[in-house]
Enzyme design. Structure first.
Site, PDB file in Angstrom:
ATOM      1  N   CYS A 112     -44.423  26.197   9.894  1.00  0.00           N
ATOM      2  CA  CYS A 112     -43.599  25.018  10.113  1.00  0.00           C
ATOM      3  C   CYS A 112     -42.175  25.393  10.554  1.00  0.00           C
ATOM      4  O   CYS A 112     -41.982  25.943  11.621  1.00  0.00           O
ATOM      5  CB  CYS A 112     -43.617  24.144   8.857  1.00  0.00           C
ATOM      6  SG  CYS A 112     -43.119  22.430   9.110  1.00  0.00           S
ATOM      7  N   HIS A 113     -41.170  25.111   9.731  1.00  0.00           N
ATOM      8  CA  HIS A 113     -39.781  25.445  10.054  1.00  0.00           C
ATOM      9  C   HIS A 113     -39.391  26.858   9.619  1.00  0.00           C
ATOM     10  O   HIS A 113     -38.293  27.320   9.920  1.00  0.00           O
ATOM     11  CB  HIS A 113     -38.823  24.437   9.400  1.00  0.00           C
ATOM     12  CG  HIS A 113     -38.814  23.104  10.074  1.00  0.00           C
ATOM     13  ND1 HIS A 113     -39.778  22.144   9.838  1.00  0.00           N
ATOM     14  CD2 HIS A 113     -37.968  22.564  10.979  1.00  0.00           C
ATOM     15  CE1 HIS A 113     -39.524  21.081  10.571  1.00  0.00           C
ATOM     16  NE2 HIS A 113     -38.427  21.302  11.270  1.00  0.00           N
TER      17      HIS A 113
END
Length: 189
Positions: A112-113
């Protein structure tokens, strides 16, 4: 179990790590026989989030970043969550720890991030990876090649986009951690 002699670090940030991106890889690695150590910015407990905004569960931090070194572990998992990843990349000791895993050729998973932390650790030049779509420009600016795929592996670096990719991400983590060190992992560190 294929990871029975492996010790894996998993990072957690207070009030910011995305819960399923923390719990599912941890569970998959433990089920494969690994010892998983929760490494946080502060001692005590860290609360996760769901969808960046909703409170998640509280999890015990086994050791703080300042208490560990990459030498103690066979691999590293960096869960996402935009707030959590931002908190991790803003912490100098965490960035140094992440860089050390790459320098030692040890496998790293980021979802994800979480690749924001890899940008900050300056380990993406010449690598191919994926992430949450909003991170792709940061990856490209750091010298990496971003692709839109469920899971991407590049010499021991395992990346995925979102919680929807967790089954593929977790399976690939177990495989890469089982393989161990990758000479190519240290190429950009």
């Amino acid at each position: 179990m294929q990871l029975s002699k492996k010790t894996i670090a998993i990072l957690i940030a207070p009030r910011g790590t995305e819960e399923p991106e923390f719990t599912e890889p941890k569970q998959a690695l433990e089920q494969a026989g690994a010892t998983v150590v929760v490494v946080g910015l502060k001692a005590g407990e860290a609360e996760t989030v769901n969808g960046d905004l909703d409170p998640g569960g509280k999890y015990r931090v086994d050791k703080t970043v300042s208490e560990v070194s990459a030498e103690e572990f066979d691999g590293l998992v960096i869960p996402g969550g935009s707030v959590g990843a931002d908190r991790l990349r803003a912490d100098t000791a965490t960035v140094q720890l992440i860089h050390a895993f790459f320098a030692q050729g040890k496998p790293v998973g980021a979802i994800c991030h979480a690749p924001w932390t890899l940008v900050e650790a300056d380990v993406l030049k010449g690598r191919t990876l994926t992430s949450y779509p909003s991170v792709k420009t940061d990856i490209r600016n750091a010298g990496g090649t971003w692709v839109d795929q469920e899971v991407v592996t590049d010499q021991g670096l395992v990346t995925s986009r979102t919680p929807k990719d967790l089954p593929a991400f977790c399976a690939k983590l177990v495989e890469e951690f089982g393989e161990g060190k990758h000479k190519g992992q240290a190429r950009s560190a």
